[in-house]
Write a protein that holds these residues in place. Structure first.
Motif, PDB file in Angstrom:
ATOM      1  N   ILE A 165       3.144  11.585  -3.361  1.00 50.05           N
ATOM      2  CA  ILE A 165       2.153  12.125  -2.433  1.00 50.05           C
ATOM      3  C   ILE A 165       1.717  11.164  -1.337  1.00 50.05           C
ATOM      4  CG2 ILE A 165       1.251  13.771  -4.106  1.00 50.05           C
ATOM      5  CD1 ILE A 165      -1.081  11.813  -4.611  1.00 50.05           C
ATOM      6  N   ASP A 166       2.219   9.933  -1.352  1.00 53.44           N
ATOM      7  CA  ASP A 166       1.731   8.965  -0.366  1.00 53.44           C
ATOM      8  C   ASP A 166       2.514   9.049   0.943  1.00 53.44           C
ATOM      9  OD1 ASP A 166       0.128   7.002   0.658  1.00 53.44           O
ATOM     10  OD2 ASP A 166       0.941   5.374  -0.549  1.00 53.44           O
ATOM     11  N   GLU A 167       1.963   8.422   1.966  1.00 55.82           N
ATOM     12  CA  GLU A 167       2.593   8.356   3.277  1.00 55.82           C
ATOM     13  C   GLU A 167       3.832   7.473   3.213  1.00 55.82           C
ATOM     14  OE1 GLU A 167       1.002   7.762   7.863  1.00 55.82           O
ATOM     15  OE2 GLU A 167      -0.012   6.716   6.235  1.00 55.82           O
ATOM     16  N   ASP A 168       4.819   7.761   4.055  1.00 52.89           N
ATOM     17  CA  ASP A 168       6.041   6.968   4.118  1.00 52.89           C
ATOM     18  C   ASP A 168       5.699   5.516   4.464  1.00 52.89           C
ATOM     19  OD1 ASP A 168       8.486   5.722   5.406  1.00 52.89           O
ATOM     20  OD2 ASP A 168       9.338   7.647   4.823  1.00 52.89           O
ATOM     21  N   ILE A 169       6.241   4.569   3.697  1.00 49.85           N
ATOM     22  CA  ILE A 169       5.915   3.161   3.904  1.00 49.85           C
ATOM     23  C   ILE A 169       6.303   2.691   5.295  1.00 49.85           C
ATOM     24  CG2 ILE A 169       8.122   2.438   2.915  1.00 49.85           C
ATOM     25  CD1 ILE A 169       4.724   0.569   2.790  1.00 49.85           C
ATOM     26  N   ARG A 170       7.348   3.269   5.880  1.00 51.19           N
ATOM     27  CA  ARG A 170       7.749   2.862   7.232  1.00 51.19           C
ATOM     28  C   ARG A 170       6.695   3.257   8.264  1.00 51.19           C
ATOM     29  NH1 ARG A 170      13.526   5.672   6.452  1.00 51.19           N
ATOM     30  NH2 ARG A 170      12.046   7.170   5.594  1.00 51.19           N
ATOM     31  N   THR A 171       6.080   4.416   8.063  1.00 53.06           N
ATOM     32  CA  THR A 171       5.003   4.837   8.953  1.00 53.06           C
ATOM     33  C   THR A 171       3.794   3.926   8.795  1.00 53.06           C
ATOM     34  OG1 THR A 171       5.743   7.145   8.815  1.00 53.06           O
ATOM     35  CG2 THR A 171       3.494   6.753   9.591  1.00 53.06           C
ATOM     36  N   ILE A 172       3.486   3.578   7.549  1.00 48.44           N
ATOM     37  CA  ILE A 172       2.357   2.682   7.285  1.00 48.44           C
ATOM     38  C   ILE A 172       2.565   1.338   7.969  1.00 48.44           C
ATOM     39  CG2 ILE A 172       1.085   1.424   5.502  1.00 48.44           C
ATOM     40  CD1 ILE A 172       1.719   3.752   3.598  1.00 48.44           C
ATOM     41  N   LEU A 173       3.768   0.765   7.843  1.00 48.78           N
ATOM     42  CA  LEU A 173       4.047  -0.535   8.451  1.00 48.78           C
ATOM     43  C   LEU A 173       3.969  -0.466   9.976  1.00 48.78           C
ATOM     44  CD1 LEU A 173       6.986  -1.824   6.206  1.00 48.78           C
ATOM     45  CD2 LEU A 173       4.612  -2.591   6.221  1.00 48.78           C
ATOM     46  N   THR A 174       4.420   0.647  10.540  1.00 45.66           N
ATOM     47  CA  THR A 174       4.327   0.819  11.991  1.00 45.66           C
ATOM     48  C   THR A 174       2.872   0.806  12.446  1.00 45.66           C
ATOM     49  OG1 THR A 174       6.383   2.101  12.082  1.00 45.66           O
ATOM     50  CG2 THR A 174       4.861   2.354  13.928  1.00 45.66           C
ATOM     51  N   LYS A 175       2.013   1.461  11.691  1.00 48.22           N
ATOM     52  CA  LYS A 175       0.586   1.475  12.020  1.00 48.22           C
ATOM     53  C   LYS A 175      -0.027   0.081  11.871  1.00 48.22           C
ATOM     54  CE  LYS A 175      -0.255   6.297  10.674  1.00 48.22           C
ATOM     55  NZ  LYS A 175      -0.980   7.193   9.736  1.00 48.22           N
ATOM     56  N   ILE A 176       0.391  -0.653  10.848  1.00 51.28           N
ATOM     57  CA  ILE A 176      -0.129  -2.003  10.640  1.00 51.28           C
ATOM     58  C   ILE A 176       0.215  -2.893  11.825  1.00 51.28           C
ATOM     59  CG2 ILE A 176       0.109  -4.104   9.246  1.00 51.28           C
ATOM     60  CD1 ILE A 176       0.447  -2.310   6.804  1.00 51.28           C
ATOM     61  N   LEU A 177       1.428  -2.752  12.318  1.00 48.97           N
ATOM     62  CA  LEU A 177       1.861  -3.572  13.453  1.00 48.97           C
ATOM     63  C   LEU A 177       1.098  -3.232  14.725  1.00 48.97           C
ATOM     64  CD1 LEU A 177       5.721  -3.582  12.840  1.00 48.97           C
ATOM     65  CD2 LEU A 177       4.112  -5.460  12.482  1.00 48.97           C
ATOM     66  N   ALA A 178       0.500  -2.043  14.768  1.00 48.05           N
ATOM     67  CA  ALA A 178      -0.283  -1.638  15.940  1.00 48.05           C
ATOM     68  C   ALA A 178      -1.751  -2.046  15.819  1.00 48.05           C
ATOM     69  CB  ALA A 178      -0.189  -0.119  16.124  1.00 48.05           C
ATOM     70  N   ALA A 179      -2.089  -2.813  14.787  1.00 49.89           N
ATOM     71  CA  ALA A 179      -3.475  -3.239  14.579  1.00 49.89           C
ATOM     72  C   ALA A 179      -3.940  -4.131  15.725  1.00 49.89           C
ATOM     73  CB  ALA A 179      -3.602  -3.991  13.256  1.00 49.89           C
ATOM     74  N   PRO A 180      -5.238  -4.156  15.991  1.00 51.59           N
ATOM     75  CA  PRO A 180      -5.766  -5.054  17.020  1.00 51.59           C
ATOM     76  C   PRO A 180      -5.371  -6.499  16.718  1.00 51.59           C
ATOM     77  CG  PRO A 180      -7.446  -3.502  16.299  1.00 51.59           C
ATOM     78  CD  PRO A 180      -6.291  -3.332  15.371  1.00 51.59           C
ATOM     79  N   ARG A 181      -5.160  -7.263  17.771  1.00 49.74           N
ATOM     80  CA  ARG A 181      -4.723  -8.642  17.605  1.00 49.74           C
ATOM     81  C   ARG A 181      -5.684  -9.433  16.727  1.00 49.74           C
ATOM     82  NH1 ARG A 181      -3.198 -11.790  22.965  1.00 49.74           N
ATOM     83  NH2 ARG A 181      -1.733 -10.045  22.953  1.00 49.74           N
ATOM     84  N   ARG A 182      -6.974  -9.174  16.880  1.00 47.29           N
ATOM     85  CA  ARG A 182      -7.971  -9.907  16.097  1.00 47.29           C
ATOM     86  C   ARG A 182      -7.755  -9.707  14.607  1.00 47.29           C
ATOM     87  NH1 ARG A 182     -12.213  -9.456  13.062  1.00 47.29           N
ATOM     88  NH2 ARG A 182     -12.012  -7.196  13.036  1.00 47.29           N
ATOM     89  N   GLU A 183      -7.494  -8.465  14.208  1.00 47.65           N
ATOM     90  CA  GLU A 183      -7.320  -8.187  12.786  1.00 47.65           C
ATOM     91  C   GLU A 183      -6.019  -8.782  12.260  1.00 47.65           C
ATOM     92  OE1 GLU A 183      -8.159  -4.321  11.244  1.00 47.65           O
ATOM     93  OE2 GLU A 183      -9.701  -3.918  12.761  1.00 47.65           O
ATOM     94  N   LYS A 184      -4.957  -8.731  13.053  1.00 48.93           N
ATOM     95  CA  LYS A 184      -3.700  -9.315  12.608  1.00 48.93           C
ATOM     96  C   LYS A 184      -3.822 -10.820  12.458  1.00 48.93           C
ATOM     97  CE  LYS A 184      -1.154  -7.173  15.750  1.00 48.93           C
ATOM     98  NZ  LYS A 184       0.012  -6.648  16.522  1.00 48.93           N
ATOM     99  N   LEU A 185      -4.500 -11.461  13.405  1.00 47.25           N
ATOM    100  CA  LEU A 185      -4.675 -12.910  13.336  1.00 47.25           C
ATOM    101  C   LEU A 185      -5.551 -13.282  12.145  1.00 47.25           C
ATOM    102  CD1 LEU A 185      -4.244 -15.691  14.563  1.00 47.25           C
ATOM    103  CD2 LEU A 185      -6.245 -15.286  16.027  1.00 47.25           C
ATOM    104  N   LEU A 186      -6.614 -12.520  11.937  1.00 41.16           N
ATOM    105  CA  LEU A 186      -7.512 -12.785  10.818  1.00 41.16           C
ATOM    106  C   LEU A 186      -6.786 -12.617   9.494  1.00 41.16           C
ATOM    107  CD1 LEU A 186     -10.439 -13.450  10.012  1.00 41.16           C
ATOM    108  CD2 LEU A 186     -10.910 -10.990  10.042  1.00 41.16           C
ATOM    109  N   LEU A 187      -5.933 -11.609   9.418  1.00 41.17           N
ATOM    110  CA  LEU A 187      -5.179 -11.362   8.199  1.00 41.17           C
ATOM    111  C   LEU A 187      -4.268 -12.537   7.877  1.00 41.17           C
ATOM    112  CD1 LEU A 187      -4.621  -9.175   6.030  1.00 41.17           C
ATOM    113  CD2 LEU A 187      -2.728  -8.400   7.457  1.00 41.17           C
ATOM    114  N   LEU A 188      -3.628 -13.079   8.901  1.00 39.80           N
ATOM    115  CA  LEU A 188      -2.735 -14.220   8.700  1.00 39.80           C
ATOM    116  C   LEU A 188      -3.506 -15.477   8.313  1.00 39.80           C
ATOM    117  CD1 LEU A 188      -0.241 -13.757  11.667  1.00 39.80           C
ATOM    118  CD2 LEU A 188       0.234 -13.440   9.244  1.00 39.80           C
ATOM    119  N   LEU A 189      -4.667 -15.686   8.943  1.00 38.51           N
ATOM    120  CA  LEU A 189      -5.413 -16.920   8.738  1.00 38.51           C
ATOM    121  C   LEU A 189      -6.183 -16.963   7.423  1.00 38.51           C
ATOM    122  CD1 LEU A 189      -6.870 -17.556  12.323  1.00 38.51           C
ATOM    123  CD2 LEU A 189      -4.961 -18.724  11.209  1.00 38.51           C
TER     124      LEU A 189
END
Length: 221
Positions: free
Chosen positions: A107-131
């Motif tokens: 019943i879950d969303e396709d993982i490829r769609t999820i990853l595509t959305k993650i890559l579209a995250a605001p730069r601040r959130e992506k940087l914070l996630l990495l740090l």
């Protein structure tokens, strides 16, 4: 129609061995018409086959592959702390359904769609996630303080994640809640066409349970 009357939602901690036991026990007790799990076909194949891309292979797949690799490693670290690899409770649900001859639904969303959305995250959130992604959450598991309970810590981590990463929380939690609830509604509707009292056991992460139940409780034809 209140679809929650037909669905028992089990909220699990993906890295807890107790969740695996709870899932199997619930399926055997309920003997449902159908079992639904928080997976898509690609993740089901990965769990059952044990195939996971290494770092070099992930790099070749581009940014999406790298993000997927990092998320997998994060779950593996938590799995070692709690004594079970991530996805163990999902595998248990799949195997229990198969052994009992119960139809299984992903019943879950396709993982490829999820990853595509993650890559579209605001730069601040992506940087914070990495740090600070690892340093923020891992001390809750292995830190000096004794946790009140694993479930309370899990919920605290979810609230903290929502505060720090509002976009990623919407993508990873709220949007997937809506997708999974919608799929459960479709399953129930199809089952009602052939049986008067269908029962679906849905196995999802603890952070999804309340949201899905709320949506099922308010779903109307």
């Amino acid at each position: 129609m209140n679809y929650l009357r037909y669905v028992k939602v089990i909220g699990t901690m993906h890295v807890s061995p107790l969740s695996r036991e709870e899932v199997v026990s619930a399926i055997k007790k309920e003997r449902p018409t159908a079992v639904a799990v928080e997976l898509d076909p690609l993740r089901l194949h990965s769990l059952l086959s044990g195939e996971r891309a290494d770092f070099v292979t992930s790099l070749k797949l581009g940014r999406g592959g790298l993000v997927g690799y990092l998320l997998t490693k994060f779950e593996e670290i938590l799995g070692r702390e709690f004594g079970m690899e991530p996805g163990g409770e999902m595998i248990a649900a799949v195997k229990a359904a198969g052994e009992m001859g119960i139809p299984l639904y992903l019943i879950d969303e396709d993982i490829r769609t999820i990853l595509t959305k993650i890559l579209a995250a605001p730069r601040r959130e992506k940087l914070l996630l990495l740090l600070e992604g690892f340093s923020v959450f891992l001390p809750l598991v292995g830190g000096a303080e004794t946790p009140a309970s694993p479930v309370e810590d899990y919920r605290w981590m979810t609230l903290e994640f929502r505060r720090r990463y509002p976009y990623l929380y919407r993508v990873l939690v709220e949007e997937r809640n809506a997708i999974m609830a919608g799929n459960l509604v479709s399953i129930v509707r199809n089952l009602l066409a052939v049986t008067r009292k269908p029962k679906v056991v849905a196995v999802v992460g603890l952070g999804h349970r309340e949201g899905i139940e709320r949506l099922l409780n308010s779903a109307f034809d």
